[in-house]
Design a protein around this motif. Structure first.
Motif, PDB file in Angstrom:
ATOM      1  N   ASP A  84      14.767   0.359  -0.490  1.00 53.45           N
ATOM      2  CA  ASP A  84      14.792  -0.367  -1.787  1.00 53.45           C
ATOM      3  C   ASP A  84      13.756  -1.700  -1.939  1.00 53.45           C
ATOM      4  OD1 ASP A  84      15.968  -0.496  -4.266  1.00 53.45           O
ATOM      5  OD2 ASP A  84      17.153  -2.266  -3.820  1.00 53.45           O
ATOM      6  N   LYS A  85      12.822  -1.596  -0.996  1.00 52.27           N
ATOM      7  CA  LYS A  85      11.877  -2.556  -1.049  1.00 52.27           C
ATOM      8  C   LYS A  85      10.478  -2.181  -1.641  1.00 52.27           C
ATOM      9  CE  LYS A  85      13.704  -4.511   3.270  1.00 52.27           C
ATOM     10  NZ  LYS A  85      13.311  -4.554   4.648  1.00 52.27           N
ATOM     11  N   HIS A  86       9.456  -3.118  -1.927  1.00 56.73           N
ATOM     12  CA  HIS A  86       8.219  -2.837  -2.497  1.00 56.73           C
ATOM     13  C   HIS A  86       7.243  -2.592  -1.301  1.00 56.73           C
ATOM     14  CE1 HIS A  86       8.070  -4.780  -6.779  1.00 56.73           C
ATOM     15  NE2 HIS A  86       9.669  -4.254  -6.206  1.00 56.73           N
ATOM     16  N   VAL A  87       6.303  -1.675  -1.205  1.00 55.56           N
ATOM     17  CA  VAL A  87       5.361  -1.330  -0.386  1.00 55.56           C
ATOM     18  C   VAL A  87       4.120  -1.309  -1.034  1.00 55.56           C
ATOM     19  CG1 VAL A  87       4.417   0.480   1.218  1.00 55.56           C
ATOM     20  CG2 VAL A  87       7.000   0.123   0.923  1.00 55.56           C
ATOM     21  N   LEU A  88       3.168  -1.969  -0.071  1.00 53.93           N
ATOM     22  CA  LEU A  88       1.681  -2.285  -0.511  1.00 53.93           C
ATOM     23  C   LEU A  88       0.921  -1.446   0.593  1.00 53.93           C
ATOM     24  CD1 LEU A  88      -0.337  -3.577  -2.450  1.00 53.93           C
ATOM     25  CD2 LEU A  88      -0.666  -5.393  -0.844  1.00 53.93           C
ATOM     26  N   ILE A  89       0.233  -0.282  -0.202  1.00 52.81           N
ATOM     27  CA  ILE A  89      -0.584   0.352   0.859  1.00 52.81           C
ATOM     28  C   ILE A  89      -2.158   0.231   0.433  1.00 52.81           C
ATOM     29  CG2 ILE A  89      -1.191   3.025   1.356  1.00 52.81           C
ATOM     30  CD1 ILE A  89       1.543   3.974   0.384  1.00 52.81           C
ATOM     31  N   VAL A  90      -2.820  -0.217   1.821  1.00 55.08           N
ATOM     32  CA  VAL A  90      -4.123  -0.701   1.531  1.00 55.08           C
ATOM     33  C   VAL A  90      -5.237   0.362   2.235  1.00 55.08           C
ATOM     34  CG1 VAL A  90      -5.996  -2.356   2.067  1.00 55.08           C
ATOM     35  CG2 VAL A  90      -3.449  -2.954   1.659  1.00 55.08           C
ATOM     36  N   VAL A  91      -5.936   1.092   1.632  1.00 52.77           N
ATOM     37  CA  VAL A  91      -6.963   1.930   2.100  1.00 52.77           C
ATOM     38  C   VAL A  91      -8.448   1.274   1.817  1.00 52.77           C
ATOM     39  CG1 VAL A  91      -8.135   4.203   1.707  1.00 52.77           C
ATOM     40  CG2 VAL A  91      -5.646   3.868   1.504  1.00 52.77           C
ATOM     41  N   ARG A  92      -9.392   1.403   2.727  1.00 49.69           N
ATOM     42  CA  ARG A  92     -10.647   0.884   2.534  1.00 49.69           C
ATOM     43  C   ARG A  92     -11.269   1.586   1.582  1.00 49.69           C
ATOM     44  NH1 ARG A  92     -13.300  -3.335   5.287  1.00 49.69           N
ATOM     45  NH2 ARG A  92     -11.754  -3.845   7.446  1.00 49.69           N
ATOM     46  N   ASP A 130      -2.231  10.300   2.148  1.00 53.60           N
ATOM     47  CA  ASP A 130      -1.143  11.014   1.687  1.00 53.60           C
ATOM     48  C   ASP A 130       0.029  10.891   2.700  1.00 53.60           C
ATOM     49  OD1 ASP A 130      -2.963  12.121   0.062  1.00 53.60           O
ATOM     50  OD2 ASP A 130      -3.326  13.721   1.369  1.00 53.60           O
ATOM     51  N   VAL A 131      -0.337  10.511   3.795  1.00 52.01           N
ATOM     52  CA  VAL A 131       1.106  10.373   4.941  1.00 52.01           C
ATOM     53  C   VAL A 131       1.660   9.194   4.672  1.00 52.01           C
ATOM     54  CG1 VAL A 131       1.315   9.984   7.196  1.00 52.01           C
ATOM     55  CG2 VAL A 131      -0.153  12.075   6.629  1.00 52.01           C
ATOM     56  N   ALA A 132       0.854   8.083   4.263  1.00 49.51           N
ATOM     57  CA  ALA A 132       1.330   6.752   4.101  1.00 49.51           C
ATOM     58  C   ALA A 132       2.353   6.726   2.854  1.00 49.51           C
ATOM     59  CB  ALA A 132       0.258   5.757   4.123  1.00 49.51           C
ATOM     60  N   PRO A 142      -0.313  -6.717   8.898  1.00 45.40           N
ATOM     61  CA  PRO A 142       0.394  -5.488   8.586  1.00 45.40           C
ATOM     62  C   PRO A 142       1.548  -5.029   9.247  1.00 45.40           C
ATOM     63  CG  PRO A 142      -1.393  -4.836   9.944  1.00 45.40           C
ATOM     64  CD  PRO A 142      -1.548  -6.575   9.747  1.00 45.40           C
ATOM     65  N   HIS A 143       2.676  -4.635   8.300  1.00 44.98           N
ATOM     66  CA  HIS A 143       3.860  -4.139   9.072  1.00 44.98           C
ATOM     67  C   HIS A 143       3.713  -2.880   9.758  1.00 44.98           C
ATOM     68  CE1 HIS A 143       5.191  -6.900   5.928  1.00 44.98           C
ATOM     69  NE2 HIS A 143       6.125  -7.267   6.892  1.00 44.98           N
ATOM     70  N   TYR A 202       6.835 -11.111  -3.887  1.00 44.16           N
ATOM     71  CA  TYR A 202       7.859  -9.955  -3.543  1.00 44.16           C
ATOM     72  C   TYR A 202       7.595  -9.683  -2.064  1.00 44.16           C
ATOM     73  CZ  TYR A 202       8.505  -9.250  -8.316  1.00 44.16           C
ATOM     74  OH  TYR A 202       8.942  -9.193  -9.874  1.00 44.16           O
ATOM     75  N   ARG A 203       6.629 -10.270  -1.519  1.00 46.87           N
ATOM     76  CA  ARG A 203       6.757 -10.044   0.029  1.00 46.87           C
ATOM     77  C   ARG A 203       7.060  -8.468   0.387  1.00 46.87           C
ATOM     78  NH1 ARG A 203       6.585 -14.459   2.867  1.00 46.87           N
ATOM     79  NH2 ARG A 203       7.041 -16.368   1.934  1.00 46.87           N
ATOM     80  N   PRO A 204       6.149  -7.473  -0.219  1.00 47.01           N
ATOM     81  CA  PRO A 204       6.161  -6.159   0.223  1.00 47.01           C
ATOM     82  C   PRO A 204       5.676  -5.882   1.497  1.00 47.01           C
ATOM     83  CG  PRO A 204       3.911  -6.663  -0.998  1.00 47.01           C
ATOM     84  CD  PRO A 204       4.737  -7.760  -0.892  1.00 47.01           C
ATOM     85  N   ILE A 205       6.305  -4.518   2.027  1.00 46.78           N
ATOM     86  CA  ILE A 205       5.878  -4.135   3.152  1.00 46.78           C
ATOM     87  C   ILE A 205       4.341  -3.550   3.125  1.00 46.78           C
ATOM     88  CG2 ILE A 205       6.050  -2.158   4.910  1.00 46.78           C
ATOM     89  CD1 ILE A 205       9.052  -2.228   3.960  1.00 46.78           C
ATOM     90  N   LEU A 206       3.838  -4.185   4.121  1.00 44.21           N
ATOM     91  CA  LEU A 206       2.066  -3.940   4.081  1.00 44.21           C
ATOM     92  C   LEU A 206       1.687  -2.820   4.955  1.00 44.21           C
ATOM     93  CD1 LEU A 206       0.676  -7.585   4.302  1.00 44.21           C
ATOM     94  CD2 LEU A 206       1.378  -6.052   2.306  1.00 44.21           C
ATOM     95  N   ILE A 207       1.553  -1.875   4.302  1.00 41.36           N
ATOM     96  CA  ILE A 207       0.777  -0.629   5.321  1.00 41.36           C
ATOM     97  C   ILE A 207      -0.727  -0.541   5.036  1.00 41.36           C
ATOM     98  CG2 ILE A 207       0.905   2.069   5.526  1.00 41.36           C
ATOM     99  CD1 ILE A 207       3.708   1.991   4.639  1.00 41.36           C
ATOM    100  N   GLY A 208      -1.551  -0.474   6.410  1.00 48.25           N
ATOM    101  CA  GLY A 208      -2.788  -0.428   6.616  1.00 48.25           C
ATOM    102  C   GLY A 208      -3.117   1.130   6.785  1.00 48.25           C
ATOM    103  N   VAL A 209      -3.794   1.879   6.146  1.00 49.26           N
ATOM    104  CA  VAL A 209      -4.449   3.125   6.381  1.00 49.26           C
ATOM    105  C   VAL A 209      -5.548   2.986   7.064  1.00 49.26           C
ATOM    106  CG1 VAL A 209      -4.919   5.184   5.388  1.00 49.26           C
ATOM    107  CG2 VAL A 209      -3.212   3.993   4.335  1.00 49.26           C
ATOM    108  N   ASP A 210      -5.727   3.198   8.459  1.00 49.76           N
ATOM    109  CA  ASP A 210      -6.719   3.096   9.207  1.00 49.76           C
ATOM    110  C   ASP A 210      -7.549   1.668   8.947  1.00 49.76           C
ATOM    111  OD1 ASP A 210      -7.092   5.426  11.077  1.00 49.76           O
ATOM    112  OD2 ASP A 210      -7.478   6.596   9.262  1.00 49.76           O
ATOM    113  N   GLY A 211      -8.803   1.699   8.690  1.00 45.64           N
ATOM    114  CA  GLY A 211      -9.346   0.433   8.371  1.00 45.64           C
ATOM    115  C   GLY A 211      -8.694  -0.534   7.366  1.00 45.64           C
ATOM    116  N   GLY A 212      -7.752  -0.088   6.748  1.00 45.96           N
ATOM    117  CA  GLY A 212      -7.026  -0.817   5.488  1.00 45.96           C
ATOM    118  C   GLY A 212      -6.486  -1.844   6.307  1.00 45.96           C
TER     119      GLY A 212
END
Length: 399
Positions: A186-194, A288-290, A233-234, A212-222
């Motif tokens: 039930d949280k916001h998620v921010l996925i960052v891709v370069r 996609d995985v993220a 990043p979390h 909102y303090r979302p969960i931060l996911i970096g995809v590789d270089g993100g």
């Protein structure tokens, strides 16, 4: 427009410089543009082997401000209207196109070379010659590529169906998604891709991230992009080929994207760093995985930064694997919002005007309280004393 490739053994022999800009600098040679941009410095000559230069690769090259780009392959093959060459040339960087694969062995990384017109030289010896691209030629080639776009669309559809057959259980039922310690429920998620405009999008989303303090996911270089923006990043998801050691050791949970057969090249690097990680075998991309991971673990909203949002961007990567991203977006559905949409729709719940009004009301309340309070006179005497001390100190500076 399809550019003719000259026979490698005769390209240097027939090299006659054509009018064009001259550049001199250290050569950086790499078949993978993504790897080359990590060590390319301003004023150097980038020697690459990149058919159909895509927008992300072009923007990475332009950010490094090379003196010239020499491409062993055709920058526009005509398969689809790729966006990269126009970005490079529009930035004022000479692009010598389709010089032939021999340049990757003739040009040595770190040596000083010279570009003159459409020819690459070592001293006075020509190493390779190609076509010096200009904007009119690029725009003509793009128009011709658009005419053959239907073939790429057919291939895209076929790849989409193939991916659906391979990953039906994962897409439909979430079979194979590993357990992670990060709590997404039930949280916001921010996925960052370069990817496209990731820096601008992260800057625009600062109020959203703060509130909102979302969960931060970096995809590789993100993950490095998140650190550069001043956040931590979390979670980091990817095959670990384009993320820094600094990001991998920042304390974020790491999910290594593995092939379906279990091979995971990123595990060796994680082992060398002494970091524990979770392995997620799946076809498709780390992007996609993220998304699948966040969706399966109960994320309320997924905001995507730098990901692919339209058909041109899907095709611009020029690989069949992008069909997986298309299906993943369908799987995630209404949870997924592109960063640009958030920046346009989101407004801070407290406007600047309301905040100023609140501050003004507070000041009025303090002053009114001081005036009617029995101790108000004492407060004013104390303040007057501080003011007199300040004035005396200032006068002392000039006396």
């Amino acid at each position: 427009m399809r550019i003719t490739v000259r026979p490698p053994e005769r390209a240097a022999e027939r090299a006659e410089p054509r009018p064009g800009p001259a550049a001199d600098g250290v050569a950086r040679v790499d078949r993978r543009t993504k790897n080359l941009t990590k060590r390319l410095r301003p004023g150097e000559i980038a020697v690459i082997d990149h058919q159909d230069i895509d927008r992300i690769a072009a923007e990475a090259l332009v950010a490094r401000r090379p003196a010239a780009v020499v491409n062993a392959s055709a920058s526009i093959s005509g398969r689809y209207p790729n966006l990269g060459p126009e970005i490079i040339v529009s930035a004022g960087i000479p692009l010598i196109d389709d010089v032939g694969p021999h340049v990757m062995t003739l040009a040595r990384d770190g040596e000083r070379l010279r570009v003159e017109g459409n020819v690459l030289f070592r001293g006075d010896t020509p190493l390779a010659a190609g076509k010096l691209l200009n904007l009119p030629a690029i725009l003509t080639a793009m128009e011709e590529a658009r005419a053959g776009l239907s073939e790429q669309l057919e291939a895209f559809v076929q790849n989409t169906m193939e991916y659906l057959r391979k990953e039906r259980d994962l897409l439909l039922d979430g079979v194979g998604v590993p357990d992670v310690r990060t709590d997404f429920d039930d949280k916001h998620v921010l996925i960052v891709v370069r990817g496209y405009h990731f820096r601008e999008d992260l800057k625009t989303l600062r109020p959203y991230i703060r509130e909102y303090r979302p969960i931060l996911i970096g995809v590789d270089g993100g993950a490095d992009a998140i650190l550069e923006a001043g956040y931590k990043p979390h979670m980091i998801v990817g095959d670990m080929d384009s993320v820094s050691d600094e990001a991998l050791t920042c304390g974020a949970e790491v999910v290594v994207h593995a092939y379906r057969d279990g091979r995971a090249p990123g595990l060796e690097r994680m082992s060398a760093l002494g970091r524990e990680c979770v392995v997620f075998p799946a076809a498709g991309t780390s992007e996609d995985v993220a998304m699948l991971l966040a969706d399966d673990k109960g994320a309320k909203l997924i905001v995507a930064v730098g990901t692919h949002a339209n058909l041109v961007e899907f095709l611009d990567k020029g690989r069949g694997g992008m069909a997986s991203t298309f299906l993943t977006r369908l799987r995630v559905g209404g949870k997924l919002v592109d960063a640009k949409g958030v920046s346009r729709l989101y407004r801070s719940q407290i406007s600047t005007g309301s905040l100023l009004l609140l501050i003004g009301a507070a000041l009025v309340t303090v002053v009114a309280t001081a005036l009617v309070s029995p101790l108000g006179g004492l407060y004013w005497e104390v303040l007057r004393g501080y003011w007199d001390s300040f004035v005396f100190w200032v006068q002392g500076l000039f006396s």
